[in-house]
Write a protein that holds these residues in place. Structure first.
Motif, PDB file in Angstrom:
ATOM      1  N   GLU A  38       0.841  -1.183   0.000  1.00 37.50           N
ATOM      2  CA  GLU A  38       0.000   0.000   0.000  1.00 37.50           C
ATOM      3  C   GLU A  38       0.880   1.239   0.000  1.00 37.50           C
ATOM      4  OE1 GLU A  38      -3.441   2.208   2.637  1.00 37.50           O
ATOM      5  OE2 GLU A  38      -3.010   0.086   3.023  1.00 37.50           O
ATOM      6  N   THR A  78     -10.002   1.103 -16.533  1.00 36.68           N
ATOM      7  CA  THR A  78     -10.749   1.748 -15.460  1.00 36.68           C
ATOM      8  C   THR A  78     -12.121   1.093 -15.420  1.00 36.68           C
ATOM      9  OG1 THR A  78      -9.591   3.836 -15.816  1.00 36.68           O
ATOM     10  CG2 THR A  78     -11.653   3.923 -14.568  1.00 36.68           C
ATOM     11  N   THR A  91     -11.924   1.400  -9.928  1.00 36.24           N
ATOM     12  CA  THR A  91     -10.561   0.877  -9.902  1.00 36.24           C
ATOM     13  C   THR A  91      -9.856   1.191 -11.208  1.00 36.24           C
ATOM     14  OG1 THR A  91     -11.212  -0.935  -8.437  1.00 36.24           O
ATOM     15  CG2 THR A  91      -9.183  -1.238  -9.690  1.00 36.24           C
ATOM     16  N   ALA A 102       0.184  -1.403 -11.028  1.00 37.53           N
ATOM     17  CA  ALA A 102      -0.256  -0.313 -10.160  1.00 37.53           C
ATOM     18  C   ALA A 102      -1.775  -0.404 -10.091  1.00 37.53           C
ATOM     19  CB  ALA A 102       0.170   1.034 -10.726  1.00 37.53           C
ATOM     20  N   GLU A 104      -5.179   1.564  -8.318  1.00 40.09           N
ATOM     21  CA  GLU A 104      -5.780   2.660  -7.562  1.00 40.09           C
ATOM     22  C   GLU A 104      -7.258   2.341  -7.435  1.00 40.09           C
ATOM     23  OE1 GLU A 104      -5.037   6.477  -9.337  1.00 40.09           O
ATOM     24  OE2 GLU A 104      -3.036   5.851  -9.977  1.00 40.09           O
ATOM     25  N   THR A 105      -7.795   2.448  -6.236  1.00 42.86           N
ATOM     26  CA  THR A 105      -9.208   2.156  -6.037  1.00 42.86           C
ATOM     27  C   THR A 105      -9.794   3.102  -5.002  1.00 42.86           C
ATOM     28  OG1 THR A 105     -10.809   0.382  -5.616  1.00 42.86           O
ATOM     29  CG2 THR A 105      -8.786   0.337  -4.306  1.00 42.86           C
ATOM     30  N   GLN A 106     -11.014   3.526  -5.249  1.00 41.18           N
ATOM     31  CA  GLN A 106     -11.702   4.395  -4.308  1.00 41.18           C
ATOM     32  C   GLN A 106     -13.188   4.111  -4.382  1.00 41.18           C
ATOM     33  OE1 GLN A 106     -10.781   8.403  -5.422  1.00 41.18           O
ATOM     34  NE2 GLN A 106     -11.973   8.329  -7.301  1.00 41.18           N
ATOM     35  N   ASP A 115      -9.873   5.111  -0.285  1.00 41.11           N
ATOM     36  CA  ASP A 115      -9.103   5.689  -1.386  1.00 41.11           C
ATOM     37  C   ASP A 115      -7.695   5.130  -1.230  1.00 41.11           C
ATOM     38  OD1 ASP A 115      -7.988   7.140  -3.424  1.00 41.11           O
ATOM     39  OD2 ASP A 115      -8.337   9.108  -2.536  1.00 41.11           O
ATOM     40  N   ARG A 117      -4.024   3.139  -2.905  1.00 39.41           N
ATOM     41  CA  ARG A 117      -3.117   2.921  -4.032  1.00 39.41           C
ATOM     42  C   ARG A 117      -2.163   1.802  -3.647  1.00 39.41           C
ATOM     43  NH1 ARG A 117      -5.401   7.245  -4.448  1.00 39.41           N
ATOM     44  NH2 ARG A 117      -5.459   8.808  -6.049  1.00 39.41           N
ATOM     45  N   TYR A 118      -2.013   0.857  -4.566  1.00 38.35           N
ATOM     46  CA  TYR A 118      -1.144  -0.289  -4.316  1.00 38.35           C
ATOM     47  C   TYR A 118      -0.139  -0.457  -5.441  1.00 38.35           C
ATOM     48  CZ  TYR A 118      -4.784  -1.959  -1.063  1.00 38.35           C
ATOM     49  OH  TYR A 118      -5.686  -2.080  -0.041  1.00 38.35           O
ATOM     50  N   GLN A 119       1.022  -0.973  -5.092  1.00 40.42           N
ATOM     51  CA  GLN A 119       2.001  -1.465  -6.055  1.00 40.42           C
ATOM     52  C   GLN A 119       1.996  -2.983  -5.869  1.00 40.42           C
ATOM     53  OE1 GLN A 119       3.765   0.387  -8.319  1.00 40.42           O
ATOM     54  NE2 GLN A 119       4.310  -1.583  -9.176  1.00 40.42           N
TER      55      GLN A 119
END
Length: 131
Positions: A38, A78, A91, A102, A104-106, A115, A117-119
């Motif tokens: 995260e 998306t 997402t 990568a 990103e989710t909210q 909200d 963000r993950y790698q």
């Protein structure tokens, strides 16, 4: 000849129940064990991904959600999803390399906003459970 209303309603239900188109980026994601880090907190966890589509609603797990593909390419997608009774989310999944993503989710999960963000990095095959 007029069709009975129940037949028209059945046809509409079948159209509505059709599965959503899978994002093209999922084809580039190899199933296996992935490490999720995260961004911002540095928290990591291991995740065995058998179906890359599970990444599209990572905060809602196995909830029965409908999905709508907003943007789609072989390297990024998306998706907006709605989970009746559980919430909704958006997402963005970006394929950096075959072993790096990568995410990103909210959205809202059971009334609470998120909200994140993950790698993600692929670390190998999933470990099978011992009997």
């Amino acid at each position: 000849m007029a069709r009975p209303i129940w037949l028209i309603a059945m046809g509409a239900a079948l159209v509505a129940a059709a599965p959503a188109q899978a994002p093209a980026v999922l084809a580039g994601i190899e199933p296996g064990n992935w490490q999720l880090r995260e961004l911002g907190s540095g928290t990591t966890r291991a995740l065995c991904i058998t179906d890359p589509a599970s990444l599209l609603q990572i905060e809602h797990g196995m909830a029965d959600c409908s999905r709508r593909l907003i943007d789609d390419s072989p390297r990024a997608a998306t998706v907006h999803y709605t989970c009746p009774g559980a919430g909704h989310g958006r997402t963005v999944l970006t394929l950096e390399t075959g072993r790096s993503l990568a995410l990103e989710t909210q959205g809202i999960d059971h009334g609470a906003p998120f909200d994140l963000r993950y790698q993600l990095t692929r670390t190998g095959a999933c470990q099978s459970a011992r009997k």
